[in-house]
Design a protein around this motif. Sequence first.
Motif, short mmCIF file in Angstrom:
data_model
loop_
_atom_site.label_atom_id
_atom_site.label_comp_id
_atom_site.label_asym_id
_atom_site.label_seq_id
_atom_site.Cartn_x
_atom_site.Cartn_y
_atom_site.Cartn_z
N TRP A 1 43.04 44.18 36.04
CA TRP A 1 44.36 43.89 36.75
C TRP A 1 43.86 43.25 38.01
CZ3 TRP A 1 46.02 44.63 41.69
CH2 TRP A 1 47.47 44.45 41.96
N LEU A 2 42.77 43.49 38.60
CA LEU A 2 42.20 42.73 39.71
C LEU A 2 41.98 41.27 39.56
CD1 LEU A 2 39.94 45.42 41.44
CD2 LEU A 2 42.06 44.56 42.34
N ALA A 3 41.35 41.12 38.46
CA ALA A 3 41.18 39.88 37.94
C ALA A 3 42.24 38.94 37.75
CB ALA A 3 40.31 39.73 36.72
N ASP A 4 43.37 39.66 37.18
CA ASP A 4 44.68 38.96 37.12
C ASP A 4 45.51 38.73 38.29
OD1 ASP A 4 45.13 40.41 33.64
OD2 ASP A 4 44.10 38.75 34.53
N HIS A 5 45.50 39.61 39.21
CA HIS A 5 46.29 39.58 40.26
C HIS A 5 45.74 39.54 41.75
CE1 HIS A 5 48.36 42.04 37.13
NE2 HIS A 5 49.51 41.40 37.77
N ALA A 6 44.75 39.53 41.83
CA ALA A 6 43.98 39.20 43.25
C ALA A 6 42.90 38.17 43.06
CB ALA A 6 43.35 40.57 43.74
N SER A 7 43.29 36.96 43.49
CA SER A 7 42.21 35.94 43.64
C SER A 7 40.73 36.03 43.98
CB SER A 7 42.88 34.56 43.79
OG SER A 7 43.09 34.81 44.91
N PRO A 8 40.79 36.69 45.23
CA PRO A 8 39.25 37.05 45.71
C PRO A 8 38.55 37.82 44.96
CG PRO A 8 40.90 37.20 47.40
CD PRO A 8 41.77 37.10 46.20
N PHE A 9 39.42 38.83 44.32
CA PHE A 9 38.55 39.65 43.26
C PHE A 9 38.23 39.04 41.88
CE2 PHE A 9 38.30 44.05 45.25
CZ PHE A 9 39.32 43.69 46.26
N ALA A 10 39.23 38.05 41.57
CA ALA A 10 38.86 37.56 40.54
C ALA A 10 37.44 36.72 40.58
CB ALA A 10 40.07 36.57 39.97
N GLU A 11 37.53 35.92 41.78
CA GLU A 11 36.24 35.21 42.04
C GLU A 11 35.06 35.84 41.95
OE1 GLU A 11 38.96 32.35 44.69
OE2 GLU A 11 37.29 33.45 45.61
N SER A 12 35.15 37.21 42.68
CA SER A 12 34.09 38.03 42.80
C SER A 12 33.73 38.49 41.36
CB SER A 12 34.03 38.98 43.71
OG SER A 12 34.18 38.60 45.04
N LEU A 13 34.57 38.75 40.53
CA LEU A 13 34.08 39.27 39.50
C LEU A 13 33.57 38.37 38.43
CD1 LEU A 13 37.43 41.55 38.78
CD2 LEU A 13 35.14 42.36 38.73
N GLN A 14 34.00 37.19 38.72
CA GLN A 14 33.54 35.90 37.81
C GLN A 14 31.95 35.82 37.91
OE1 GLN A 14 35.70 32.33 38.27
NE2 GLN A 14 37.04 32.80 36.64
N ILE A 15 31.83 35.91 39.37
CA ILE A 15 30.29 35.82 39.88
C ILE A 15 29.63 36.92 39.26
CG2 ILE A 15 28.70 35.80 41.81
CD1 ILE A 15 31.37 34.44 43.61
N ALA A 16 30.25 38.17 39.37
CA ALA A 16 29.68 39.19 38.94
C ALA A 16 29.07 39.24 37.34
CB ALA A 16 30.21 40.39 39.34
N GLU A 17 30.19 38.79 36.68
CA GLU A 17 30.17 38.47 35.28
C GLU A 17 28.87 37.52 34.81
OE1 GLU A 17 31.02 39.72 32.50
OE2 GLU A 17 32.41 41.05 33.04
#
Lengths: 447, 561
Positions: free
Chosen positions: A365-381
Amino acid sequence: MSEADVRAIRKARGFSAEQAATRTLLETFFLSDIGLEAALAVLSLQEIALLHLLNFHGGSESLPIFARIYGAEKRSYYARTFTQRYKETCKQVRYALVRRGVLLMAQDHQDMRAETKMERWRFAFPREFAPFLPSPFQSVAKFEREGDLQVRAFQQMLREFIQRGSGEPKRGNPLRLVKGELRLGERAFSVEALREWQWERWRAKVPPPRRPAAAIRRGDSPDPVTAIVYLLSCLGECEWVLPEELTLPLRVFCDAELDVQAACVAGWRWGCLECLGVDGQVYYRLPAAEGAVVGSTVEDFSAYLEASPDRRLVIDVERVPYHVLEQIGAISDLEVSDNALLASPNLVRLGRSFESLRGRSLLAWLADHASPFAESLQIAEKRWGKLILHENLLLARVSDLALRVQLEQAFPGQIVILSDDYVAFPCALLEAVEKAVDKWGYVIKTA
Amino acid sequence: MSELETVDVQGLDIFENPCDLRRDLHVFMHYVQERQVQRLYRDNALRKADYRRLAKLMTDLGAKEEIEREGYSSWVDFVDKMALKLGFVHYDTKGVYVGYSSASPSFPDNVIDVQTESYQRFLQLSMDLQEHCLLDALIKERDGCNSEFYHWSILGRLDPFSSRGCATGIVPKLDFVRARRFLLGRLQSCPAGAWYSTASLIQHLKREHPFFLIPQRPEYTYKGEAQRVGRYGNFYEGTSRWGDNNRIPDEATDAFERVEGRYVERFLEGAPLVLGYVDVAYAVGPEQEIYPSLGQLEAFRVRERLRQALNREIPRPNVTVQPNFEVYVESLFYPASVMQQLDGLVEVVSEGLLTVLRLRKELVSARVAEDETLDVVSILARLSGQELPPNVDRELSEWSAHSDKFLLYEGLALLEGEEEALPPADPFTVERISPCLRLVRSVDALFGRLEKAGLLPLRVRHPDDGWASLPEGVRTLFPRPEPEPPTIEPVRLLRQVRVTLHVPEAEIWERIRQVLIEMRCPVEARRDDLTISFSQTYQAQVDEAVASLDGDFDLCVEDVD
């Protein structure tokens, strides 16, 4: 045990002649469920409560604990010997429980403090009998409804915490922010920490009664909260109980009179008990679920999470489930601003929690709805799992190929070849490696 | 000294010192360096276990037997005291009086402390200086009560004077060191190899140097002793060891022989004999008639090493390295320095004037592994004074290189990544073993640095005995331990069938039991329920017992179930 005891047990439990032909056979069948329900069914409520107490303690107990229900010689208490005090109690236990085949009885010769036979008697409730123990309550009610789980106490604290912002913490409110981490007292906020904190609050409201002197103490007692939790855990599905039902078993458990009503109310206030009002009466039980917030489903993140214009995540503390709050705290920097709890992604925390939270719906949900989190999650992945720091292992440079091969053959699966000359192996293997290397005519040099 | 008489020693009991003090001193030092040796609490002696181990290593062949008989070895004690005297070791010799009414001191936690520097300094001295130190330690005993007059020599047989009054009279004022040096000088002038009469030496001294020990006008310890005690007032002799003994009168014509003569005999048994400078020969004869003995040590023979030691002409040990990796060390005196330099590189094949050692590959590799700077080839070349045989030179170099084959890193961790460049890890990197693998230190600090840099490192602590399970999706060289399939092992249950006979009457039960007892059949007979139980193995015997009662009872056996 005397023959009379053996005969009585045989009769009470309904063992056949073959099953009780010898003591050895009787011992074999004693722990079975033969005749157990019937034997337990004739016990009084006090006796059942006491058996529950023995089950709770586990192990064996001496005579004084039985004085809680059978009493003891009270006259000139300190002038009496142990045997004089508990002779009658022992008789009662023997007739009421041992001869009914529901309690084991033996002498403990290892207790060096015991000087007389009476002091050496030990009684144990077999754990095999626990599933057959009747309910400790006189009557229970059955309602297939959800009760009221009080979350207000903690919510009140959260609210106050948000309103306070960066001001001084209010006395009695353990919530605070330390470097972006929400803390409950000294611990990082989590459902587990919250649960423990609630129980601590409840315990503080229901202090244990004063312990009597050792000489007249009638066995060990759990604290009231632990006793209440144990007793309520005996309830089945959809079963509820009135506070008065706890009076007798609690008297046996804690060997004291307690204000059961106040204890239950305090338990409910601190979110440890569920209550249900029916026909003017209030019933209690242990909560069915932990930390659930009424009116919100776990999957509906949008109900309490919102991306703010400045790219931070706004958390509705009135509605957020605590386990979701815990998960967000594990990957973010939290802050309070304008009466709101805000979260920004923290890569370090995300890295630490990534493995446990990966694949959870919250992250999706964060990846879809909160862009800062989406970016961080991409980096984490992208980065997670690519850089590993191995510790507690031994590393060696083995520049002789023949030696390396010998090591691999001698310790299959335990020597890891890192590169042409370098190997790794577990610490515990060192002695064996040293022996082998020495045997093959080499020497281990240490750097 | 041409006036000394030579003597035919046939018929005499010749004693050549078999113990090598120089060697045993270094054996003792090696022993205490390798382990912590604690002395006994009450009497400050060595422990029996240490005595036994040292006795096995030292040259006194009678030491083992003495230890079993007496609980100590006097030779080991002597070597121990020498090491203390030379400053190689240190330990408490005074002790503490532990209790209020203690009569003697105790020595708690008295561990022998090795004075490494002092010992190393000694080893670095030339053979001459080493010998000089040893000799000095033996002859520089100034206390008259501990002199040859009143003490048994460690290797000697001659009994001393009674020490009664040794702290009075002239004895405390005598210069024993000067006297000993003088006597050594006299011995030095004797040609080596010939047996000389001790009596002739004494007569020579009486004639030429009557005051070599006791001055013409001796000094007395207390006023008035000159009249009361006299020149020889410290010395008593008699016909029994413990009985009434008489002072040797000053005016006796043989007083010199009876006092100074006895001293000379006992001197010969002292430092010269211990250091192997002389051999001695004793009279073999009837029982001792006079105490202390006189004239028992009939002859002595000076050895070459006395001259070499006193003239400081001890030849350096001759070291030769053979192509078969043996090292020959030829030396009249124990080559302590050479042995110390080769310690840990060789095994000893044989010892003596020619000591044979053998270089061992594993020893050399192990020593080089401990000390990278050790250059075995140079050491041997320096000791032998020449180049080594080519094969030895080559092999030694290989053996030294052998120590580098397995290098174990301690206290490091492994950083495994996919990127070659990793600046936050550079300050912690000890070695880069491949583009993506590094040996690193300071794990906590490094991990914090990597986290801060946003690299999301994974920290894996492996168990001591295997490899940790790594999460899915992690790329690593390390194996993923797989769960072991459950193994079902066969289990054998042993079945034993027991039979119980229920007997209706006590009398029959008793009869059956008696018969079975006589037959020695192992059964369990219980009187309370009149049963007899037994393993089915004994069924035949029980049947026989029952059948034996046929004449008295009509018995039949019926199966219950």
